[in-house]
Design a protein around this motif. Structure first.
Motif, mmCIF file in Angstrom:
data_model
loop_
_atom_site.group_PDB
_atom_site.id
_atom_site.type_symbol
_atom_site.label_atom_id
_atom_site.label_comp_id
_atom_site.label_asym_id
_atom_site.label_seq_id
_atom_site.Cartn_x
_atom_site.Cartn_y
_atom_site.Cartn_z
ATOM 1 N N LEU A 73 5.149 3.565 7.290
ATOM 2 C CA LEU A 73 4.724 2.243 7.753
ATOM 3 C C LEU A 73 5.896 1.299 8.006
ATOM 4 C CD1 LEU A 73 1.593 1.671 5.472
ATOM 5 C CD2 LEU A 73 1.670 2.526 7.811
ATOM 6 N N GLU A 121 -9.450 -3.382 12.727
ATOM 7 C CA GLU A 121 -8.126 -3.100 12.176
ATOM 8 C C GLU A 121 -7.031 -4.055 12.626
ATOM 9 O OE1 GLU A 121 -7.488 0.903 13.361
ATOM 10 O OE2 GLU A 121 -6.701 0.412 15.323
ATOM 11 N N VAL A 129 0.836 -1.200 0.000
ATOM 12 C CA VAL A 129 0.000 0.000 0.000
ATOM 13 C C VAL A 129 0.871 1.251 0.000
ATOM 14 C CG1 VAL A 129 -1.859 -1.170 1.267
ATOM 15 C CG2 VAL A 129 -0.147 0.169 2.518
ATOM 16 N N LEU A 184 0.656 5.136 1.636
ATOM 17 C CA LEU A 184 -0.083 5.901 2.637
ATOM 18 C C LEU A 184 -0.057 7.382 2.291
ATOM 19 C CD1 LEU A 184 -0.115 5.341 6.427
ATOM 20 C CD2 LEU A 184 0.302 7.633 5.590
ATOM 21 N N ARG A 220 -8.686 6.088 7.023
ATOM 22 C CA ARG A 220 -8.547 5.972 8.489
ATOM 23 C C ARG A 220 -8.532 7.345 9.122
ATOM 24 N NH1 ARG A 220 -8.858 5.393 13.408
ATOM 25 N NH2 ARG A 220 -7.985 3.638 14.572
ATOM 26 N N ALA A 257 -3.912 -0.304 7.624
ATOM 27 C CA ALA A 257 -3.342 -0.498 6.286
ATOM 28 C C ALA A 257 -3.293 -1.973 5.919
ATOM 29 C CB ALA A 257 -1.950 0.114 6.221
ATOM 30 N N CYS A 269 -5.952 -3.452 3.601
ATOM 31 C CA CYS A 269 -5.976 -2.954 2.223
ATOM 32 C C CYS A 269 -4.996 -3.750 1.368
ATOM 33 C CB CYS A 269 -5.614 -1.466 2.209
ATOM 34 S SG CYS A 269 -5.579 -0.722 0.567
ATOM 35 N N HIS A 288 -4.392 1.974 -1.662
ATOM 36 C CA HIS A 288 -4.260 3.328 -1.116
ATOM 37 C C HIS A 288 -4.873 3.400 0.277
ATOM 38 C CE1 HIS A 288 -2.671 5.023 -4.782
ATOM 39 N NE2 HIS A 288 -3.664 4.465 -5.487
ATOM 40 N N VAL A 289 -4.111 4.001 1.199
ATOM 41 C CA VAL A 289 -4.574 4.252 2.562
ATOM 42 C C VAL A 289 -4.504 5.754 2.788
ATOM 43 C CG1 VAL A 289 -4.152 3.852 5.018
ATOM 44 C CG2 VAL A 289 -3.739 2.011 3.367
#
Length: 827
Positions: free
Chosen positions: A664, A590, A495, A497, A602, A614, A617, A627-628
């Motif tokens: 992340l 989550e 992902v 962020l 979020r 994340a 996803c 995409h987050v």
């Protein structure tokens, strides 16, 4: 009343059906054997035997037997095992509160061992404090076996000394000595010898001097030793009582799991996995490493794996092979939310596909067991006696630190076991030192292994230097089961962020606009918010705005777990089928919930929460990059949500120091926890009032006042004071059974019917079945529901409640307003 003779006339537990009452002698000998068996894994078998033999010594008194004869004559409900409870009849009620049957045995043990302490002092002065602590511990266990561990010292009273000095006309110790069976007393004297106190003291001293401990840690360990012995006594007592009621239970006790069979099963299961893509290969590498490290010695380990890395099966593989390698008794999974207990339990059952699930797997995640136990719930409560147990962090912490005997009964099961802490970052901040010291004790002295699993590892072994003396987790860096974590996170990066927080925040219209944009782009979107109010608002707003092909779902802790499972099953089916799906949820989704959305939005929170979100996803790598989006709502009431509020502040600091593409990664997560822990390090001792804290109450009790300075005894803990102050979550909760579907309604009906004809086995079975239909609610909500007469007890003498059907919504779960027409559940 004249002394009763012969000994078999002294009743411990009555048999109303056949008149074959259990004698005090039978009960004491049986509990002694059980307690010795349970305490063997602690290395203190004979010590367990002695406290089991003497725990109900006070039942030899004529006062207690007079009470028992009234109970038998009245043929009424009874609770003979609670010194402070109320009987149900007016006649026996007059006697109940006046009969103390717990102190006589405590006094006998203390007074028998006391003369040997002087001899011990002369022989080895360094052993004297441990001999005194040991004598105290045994006596406290017996004195406490129906109330929960009593204080040694409280703020205004030397509770232990007063209990030992309690007048004979109240404890009946001398009368009990005269009435007791000579064979039983001879065995007690044989156990309580000088050699017994010498060897016990040597063992305790060796244990506590084996490590370089701070004063807090040393005294905390003395308290842990007492609590573990106490747990063995409580469980032995309850087992014998339950087996007297249901003799058919006895053959099922203490069966050693066939770990070799389970290991073969998990290997067969792992071998079936296809490695069709790079993620599958990575998951296999993680799992294989856990398999290899399972042969290592017992201790504390960490398993740091990005979300979607196959942590559940990898940790199970480690736990099963490790349990076989060290001949352990059980594996206990401690999971943050009830929402993923059933998911993980089903995954484990899927591995052990041909095994009877009831023989292997126990789910225990309910608060239905009442805080004030009746005799019914005492017989019915679970003691985690299965090879694989799944429970919540709340249940784990309550068992370790809360008041009463219900949770304490399970504590010894944490020895000779593998403890798998799933999503360990959810540990409440105020419990950090209590948790660290407890896990250190279990792994150092109880042949236990603890595995800390998460994608966002908190720094429990790297606390700020100024608080290390209060307890740091003894987790060596080399005990990480995942080699090269940084590389692994790069390999599993699925992902991107986007930090969309802004000074003015996002209003409802802008949030819904972003949701609709993402639905158009990727067809599936998960929105995770911090409060139930926002979840409900967005659900209701978007319900009227999304296209007909998109289905919207709502998830929150206001729903029972059966309701949430039904929704998640449908969500997963739609996601697998590529159907347009929108889910609005609180943070319960989550951590650990296996769902795979195309996009996640979020609300800003702690960076660990964002990283966990994340993981929902692009979980299986179907897209090149998911995409987050992280945003801050313009209006959000988190003033009372201290964890979230502090987490947001630490996250905002990290946002300014790291590029979006690095947010992340482990380095950013570590920085976040450094800020978060530094900001809150004063909370980690579980502070309460006037500078006092629970960690101190359970260790050296340095803030207790003058009594502490003048106390000649070694154990200074305020066990009961600490237990009454402890709550695993910020506010005490009530649990209520909700009438979600026909099965839930049937369970409620059957529980209410038991008031007329009680069956312990059926009661236990119904409470177990009701777990998935229970909802925990805070005091303010409980008060409002009571005001509207929306909750009812299943019986006048039971603290188990059910909710009126009209106050449960199929959209939102438990409601403070009438949501549908009421139906009669009881008939």
């Amino acid at each position: 009343m004249a002394n009763l003779s012969p000994t078999k006339s002294y009743i411990a537990h009555p048999d109303f059906e056949h008149g074959q009452h259990q004698s005090v002698k039978q009960h004491l000998l049986s509990v002694a054997e059980l307690a010795a068996n349970l305490a063997t894994k602690l290395g203190f078998s004979e010590q367990g035997r002695l406290i089991g033999l003497m725990h109900d010594f006070g039942k030899f008194s004529s006062s207690f037997q007079n009470y028992m004869r009234l109970i038998v004559a009245e043929q009424t409900g009874y609770n003979p095992d609670n010194d402070e409870g109320n009987a149900e009849s007016s006649t026996s009620k007059r006697l109940k509160g006046k009969i103390d049957h717990s102190s006589a045995g405590a006094q006998w043990v203390f007074k028998t061992l006391w003369p040997y302490l002087g001899k011990l002092q002369q022989q080895d002065q360094a052993l004297a404090p441990y001999g005194l602590a040991f004598t105290q511990a045994l006596s406290i266990c017996i004195a406490s076996h129906h109330s929960g561990l009593i204080d040694s010292l409280s703020e205004n009273e030397n509770v232990f000394v007063n209990r030992i000095k309690k007048a004979d006309e109240l404890t009946h110790q001398n009368e009990c000595i005269k009435n007791a069976d000579p064979e039983l007393l001879a065995e007690a004297h044989s156990l309580a010898s000088f050699q017994f106190i010498l060897e016990s003291s040597q063992q305790l001293k060796y244990m506590l001097n084996k490590f370089d401990l701070s004063a807090v840690e040393h005294d905390y360990y003395l308290g842990m030793f007492t609590k573990m012995l106490f747990s063995c006594l409580i469980d032995a007592d309850r087992i014998d009582s339950a087996d007297f009621e249901q003799p058919s239970n006895k053959p099922e006790r203490f069966k050693q799991p066939d770990w070799a069979f389970a290991c073969d099963k998990v290997e067969d299961f792992i071998a079936q996995f296809e490695q069709a893509n790079p993620i599958d290969h990575i998951r296999a590498e993680i799992s294989d490493n856990c398999f290899q490290r399972a042969q290592d010695e017992t201790g504390i380990y960490s398993l740091t794996v990005p979300t979607g890395g196959g942590k559940t099966y990898a940790s199970l593989r480690f736990a099963l092979h490790h349990a076989q390698r060290h001949n352990l008794d059980r594996i206990i999974y401690i999971i943050p939310f009830t929402s993923i207990i059933e998911q993980n339990a089903n995954a484990i059952r899927g591995v052990l596909d041909e095994v009877n699930a009831d023989d292997w797997v126990l789910e225990h995640h309910s608060s239905l067991e009442p805080e004030q136990q009746t005799w019914r719930s005492k017989l019915a409560c679970e003691n985690w006696d299965k090879p694989i147990v799944l429970t919540t962090m709340v249940q784990f912490l309550e068992s370790m630190f809360a008041s009463g005997t219900r949770g304490s009964r399970r504590m010894h099961q944490l020895s000779n076991a593998v403890l798998v802490f799933d999503e360990i970052q959810t540990l409440p901040i105020r419990c950090v030192h209590l948790f660290n010291n407890t896990i250190n004790y279990l792994t150092r002295f109880c042949n236990t292994t603890a595995l800390m699993c998460t994608a966002t590892q908190p720094l429990l072994n790297q606390l700020p230097e100024q608080i290390t003396q209060f307890g740091v987790l003894q987790l060596p860096l080399e005990n990480e089961l995942t080699p090269n974590i940084d590389k692994l996170y790069q390999q599993l990066e699925r992902v991107s962020l986007k930090n969309l927080t802004k000074k003015e925040g996002w209003n409802e219209a802008k949030i819904t606009e972003l949701v609709q944009q993402q639905l158009s782009a990727v067809k599936s979107c998960l929105v995770i918010v911090n409060t139930k109010a926002w979840a409900q608002t967005l659900f209701q707003t978007l319900q009227n705005q999304i296209s007909d092909e998109t289905k919207i779902f709502h998830l929150s802790t206001g729903m029972c777990s059966a309701h949430r499972k039904q929704i998640l099953d449908e969500v997963r089916a739609r996601l697998s089928g590529g159907q347009a799906t929108l889910c609005i949820s609180t943070q319960l989704i989550e951590a650990g919930v296996d769902v795979d959305f195309g996009c996640v939005i979020r609300f800003v929170a702690g960076l660990d929460s964002i990283a966990q979100a994340a993981g929902r996803c692009n979980r299986n790598g179907k897209q090149q990059k998911g995409h987050v989006f992280v945003l801050n709502p313009a209006q959000e009431n988190v003033g009372m949500l201290h964890d979230i509020k502090t987490g947001i502040a630490a996250t905002n600091r990290v946002f300014t120091e790291f590029a979006e593409e690095d947010l992340l990664k482990p380095e950013a997560i570590n920085r976040y926890f450094q800020y978060y822990f530094y900001e809150r390090h004063k909370e980690m001792t579980y502070p309460i009032k006037q500078g006092q804290n629970i960690l101190s109450f359970l260790s050296n009790n340095e803030y207790i006042g003058p009594l502490r300075k003048n106390n000649r005894f070694v154990l200074n803990q305020s066990f009961m004071t600490a237990a009454k102050q402890f709550k695993a979550i910020d506010a005490p909760v009530h649990s209520v059974i909700v009438p979600f579907d026909e099965e839930a309604q049937s369970i409620i009906t059957q529980l209410c019917a038991l008031d007329k004809c009680f069956d312990a086995a059926n009661y236990r079975s119904l409470l177990k079945a009701a777990q998935k239909y229970s909802v925990n609610i805070f005091p303010n909500v409980w008060k409002k529901l009571n005001e509207q007469q929306a909750v009812y007890p299943i019986s006048q003498d039971e603290a188990v409640f059910y909710l009126s059907e009209e106050f449960y919504s199929q959209d939102f779960g438990l409601s403070l307003e009438v949501t549908n027409a009421k139906q009669d559940l009881i008939f």
